[in-house]
Design a protein around this motif. Structure first.
Motif, PDB file in Angstrom:
ATOM      1  N   ASP A  66       3.394  40.082 -20.767  1.00  0.00           N
ATOM      2  CA  ASP A  66       2.575  39.048 -20.123  1.00  0.00           C
ATOM      3  C   ASP A  66       2.353  39.418 -18.650  1.00  0.00           C
ATOM      4  OD1 ASP A  66       2.016  36.530 -18.779  1.00  0.00           O
ATOM      5  OD2 ASP A  66       2.777  35.481 -20.545  1.00  0.00           O
ATOM      6  N   ASP A  67       1.091  39.543 -18.246  1.00  0.00           N
ATOM      7  CA  ASP A  67       0.854  39.968 -16.854  1.00  0.00           C
ATOM      8  C   ASP A  67       1.211  38.886 -15.831  1.00  0.00           C
ATOM      9  OD1 ASP A  67      -1.340  38.272 -17.021  1.00  0.00           O
ATOM     10  OD2 ASP A  67      -2.847  39.803 -16.582  1.00  0.00           O
ATOM     11  N   CYS A  70       4.726  39.644 -15.148  1.00  0.00           N
ATOM     12  CA  CYS A  70       4.839  40.857 -14.311  1.00  0.00           C
ATOM     13  C   CYS A  70       4.531  40.532 -12.844  1.00  0.00           C
ATOM     14  CB  CYS A  70       3.881  41.939 -14.789  1.00  0.00           C
ATOM     15  SG  CYS A  70       4.272  42.527 -16.430  1.00  0.00           S
ATOM     16  N   ALA A  71       3.624  39.560 -12.632  1.00  0.00           N
ATOM     17  CA  ALA A  71       3.252  39.227 -11.255  1.00  0.00           C
ATOM     18  C   ALA A  71       4.454  38.677 -10.483  1.00  0.00           C
ATOM     19  CB  ALA A  71       2.111  38.204 -11.255  1.00  0.00           C
ATOM     20  N   PRO A  74       7.700  42.153 -10.613  1.00  0.00           N
ATOM     21  CA  PRO A  74       6.960  43.418 -10.646  1.00  0.00           C
ATOM     22  C   PRO A  74       7.764  44.606 -11.180  1.00  0.00           C
ATOM     23  CG  PRO A  74       6.834  42.355  -8.471  1.00  0.00           C
ATOM     24  CD  PRO A  74       7.828  41.593  -9.265  1.00  0.00           C
ATOM     25  N   THR A  77       8.308  46.146 -15.969  1.00  0.00           N
ATOM     26  CA  THR A  77       7.922  47.248 -16.867  1.00  0.00           C
ATOM     27  C   THR A  77       8.822  48.473 -16.633  1.00  0.00           C
ATOM     28  OG1 THR A  77       6.172  47.825 -15.309  1.00  0.00           O
ATOM     29  CG2 THR A  77       5.519  46.528 -17.215  1.00  0.00           C
ATOM     30  N   LYS A  99       0.494  45.822 -20.086  1.00  0.00           N
ATOM     31  CA  LYS A  99       0.312  44.470 -19.552  1.00  0.00           C
ATOM     32  C   LYS A  99      -0.883  43.812 -20.235  1.00  0.00           C
ATOM     33  CE  LYS A  99       2.067  45.639 -14.998  1.00  0.00           C
ATOM     34  NZ  LYS A  99       1.793  45.778 -13.569  1.00  0.00           N
ATOM     35  N   VAL A 100      -0.693  42.580 -20.686  1.00  0.00           N
ATOM     36  CA  VAL A 100      -1.785  41.839 -21.335  1.00  0.00           C
ATOM     37  C   VAL A 100      -1.969  40.510 -20.609  1.00  0.00           C
ATOM     38  CG1 VAL A 100      -1.363  42.914 -23.587  1.00  0.00           C
ATOM     39  CG2 VAL A 100      -0.210  40.775 -23.032  1.00  0.00           C
ATOM     40  N   PRO A 101      -3.173  39.936 -20.684  1.00  0.00           N
ATOM     41  CA  PRO A 101      -3.413  38.692 -19.935  1.00  0.00           C
ATOM     42  C   PRO A 101      -2.495  37.560 -20.391  1.00  0.00           C
ATOM     43  CG  PRO A 101      -5.462  39.615 -20.794  1.00  0.00           C
ATOM     44  CD  PRO A 101      -4.355  40.391 -21.416  1.00  0.00           C
ATOM     45  N   GLY A 102      -1.844  36.915 -19.428  1.00  0.00           N
ATOM     46  CA  GLY A 102      -0.965  35.795 -19.763  1.00  0.00           C
ATOM     47  C   GLY A 102      -1.752  34.499 -19.876  1.00  0.00           C
ATOM     48  N   HIS A 112      -9.343  40.959 -27.214  1.00  0.00           N
ATOM     49  CA  HIS A 112      -7.967  41.344 -26.855  1.00  0.00           C
ATOM     50  C   HIS A 112      -7.198  41.787 -28.107  1.00  0.00           C
ATOM     51  CE1 HIS A 112      -8.447  39.885 -22.800  1.00  0.00           C
ATOM     52  NE2 HIS A 112      -8.691  38.661 -23.191  1.00  0.00           N
ATOM     53  N   GLY A 135       6.710  37.489 -23.230  1.00  0.00           N
ATOM     54  CA  GLY A 135       5.832  36.597 -22.474  1.00  0.00           C
ATOM     55  C   GLY A 135       5.893  35.158 -22.933  1.00  0.00           C
TER      56      GLY A 135
END
Ligand SMILES: NC(=O)c1ccc[n+]([C@@H]2O[C@H](COP(=O)([O-])OP(=O)(O)OC[C@H]3O[C@@H](n4cnc5c(N)ncnc54)[C@H](O)[C@@H]3O)[C@@H](O)[C@H]2O)c1
Ligand SMILES: [Zn+2]
Length: 367
Positions: A66-67, A70-71, A74, A77, A99-102, A112, A135
């Motif tokens: 889930d990006d 990750c935000a 950081p 990954t 990374k995939v859109p959260g 997607h 995520g």
């Protein structure tokens, strides 16, 4: 266990109907683990999970992360890659974590899904390999659909990272994405290979997300555990401060109750119409769609629970006044039980204003 029954009951063979009734049972089992610091090299749980069925094999794994997570974290990954390197005898990452859109974004566009399926094909992830989803509930739903439909089903390890996904969706058997605004329209029932809950991920969550996930605890307490409902009422202070022991107990108890309902409720794949785990969800899904997901799933469920308890009282199934007790609990946990979209009417709809509805409209005009 399998069996072919001949002839079926009723015997339709003379009328050109079925000659055989095919019947077999498949037993599902998956471990659900609660841990901390899952990707720390000295934590054996992910390694042991991957190696559970074939200890002496190196397993190809693809990880989708889930990006949004990750935000706020950081280094995640890198941590996952370092973990795989430390356990290289069992885990082979076919590529760096993807990374995939959260959030709902990943569920709202089908491309997607095709993109992730393409990566699985390109990197030769097969039915002995693993898809690992890290995520919130939306990412788990989308990656779960990808795993369930690629090669007709690849082993999926879920690593839920929100309150809602740890206490509810992550331990369940469903996945889905939305189609043209229709919530969860495209999906499958597909139990995971394992669920690994890391409670430290909850620390990174914004307060709004922490609160949202608690709606599912109120829901499952209402349908299955009066004692847990009273515990929620008594723990309001600790829960609204997100104190670790209270949050941890709330998440685990809620997950246990969901697991028990799925295993023992008699309808794990929801063929019937009772669907008790969907208490509060009819209105919730509508509110999510009408607000284009500005209202979070848990927030919409809280409103749906308030509505459904009110209907239960009106239908004579709950004692009058209980709906106020439920609403008070939800509001003290931090939920708002009203949204302007509840006033929306379809052009051809009949309007039956209730006293509360009229009062609120008056209040809105007066204020
Ligand atoms: N499959 C099921 O049985 C089931 C059950 C209930 C809900 N759901 C689905 O789950 C979704 C809602 O899931 P959710 O409430 O977990 O929200 P979410 O997945 O939408 O995530 C909320 C936000 O938090 C971010 N995030 C995730 N983990 C984080 C972390 N640890 N720290 C900081 N940010 C983080 C995400 O990027 C996103 O922006 C909905 O789509 C709902 O339909 C599915
Ligand atoms: Zn839900």
């Amino acid at each position: 266990m399998s069996e072919v029954v001949k002839p079926p009951v009723p015997d339709l063979s003379t009328t050109g109907g079925s000659l055989y009734l095919q019947r077999f049972t498949v037993a599902y089992e998956y471990p659900v683990t609660f841990t901390e610091r899952l990707f720390s090299a000295d934590n054996p749980i992910l390694h042991d999970t991957v190696a559970r069925l074939e200890r002496n094999r190196r397993h190809r794994c693809i990880v989708f992360v889930d990006d949004g997570l990750c935000a706020v974290r950081p280094t995640l990954t890198d941590e996952i890659e370092a973990y795989a390197n430390a356990h290289a005898a069992a885990i082979e990452l076919v590529m760096a974590p993807v990374k995939v859109p959260g959030g709902e974004k990943i569920k709202n566009e089908l491309f997607h899904i095709e993109w992730m399926q393409g990566l699985i094909q390109e990197h030769r992830i097969d039915r002995h390999s693993f898809v690992i989803a890290v995520g919130g509930g939306a990412v788990l739903d989308a990656v779960g659909l990808v795993a369930a439909t690629s090669h007709r089903g690849i082993r999926l390890i879920r690593v839920p990272t929100t309150v809602l996904s740890q206490n509810d969706s992550g331990v369940g058997v469903k996945n889905s994405v939305n189609l043209k605004g229709a919530k969860n329209f495209v999906g499958t029932f597909a139990p995971p290979f394992a669920v690994l809950n890391d409670l430290t991920f909850i620390d990174d969550l914004p307060a709004r997300e922490k609160i949202a996930g608690m709606a599912e605890a109120v829901k499952v307490a209402l349908i299955r555990d009066a004692h847990f409902f009273r515990w929620l009422e008594q723990s309001i202070d600790a829960l609204s401060l997100f104190e670790r022991p209270a949050m941890s107990f709330m998440i685990r108890r809620c997950a246990e109750l969901h697991l028990r309902q799925i295993a023992c409720g008699g309808d794990p794949f929801e063929s019937g119409s009772a669907r008790p785990l969907d208490f509060g969800h009819w209105a919730a899904h509508k509110i999510e769609s009408l607000t284009r997901n500005h209202v979070r799933h848990g927030e919409a469920v809280a409103i749906g629970i308030a509505l459904d308890t009110r209907y239960s009282v009106l239908a004579g199934l709950l004692a009058p006044g209980f709906e106020d007790r439920v609403a008070a609990l939800l509001e003290l946990l931090g939920f708002r039980l009203w949204h302007p979209v509840l006033e929306a009417r379809a052009a051809d709809a009949h309007d039956y204003p209730t006293p509360g509805h009229r009062a609120r409209r008056r209040g809105a005009r007066d204020g």
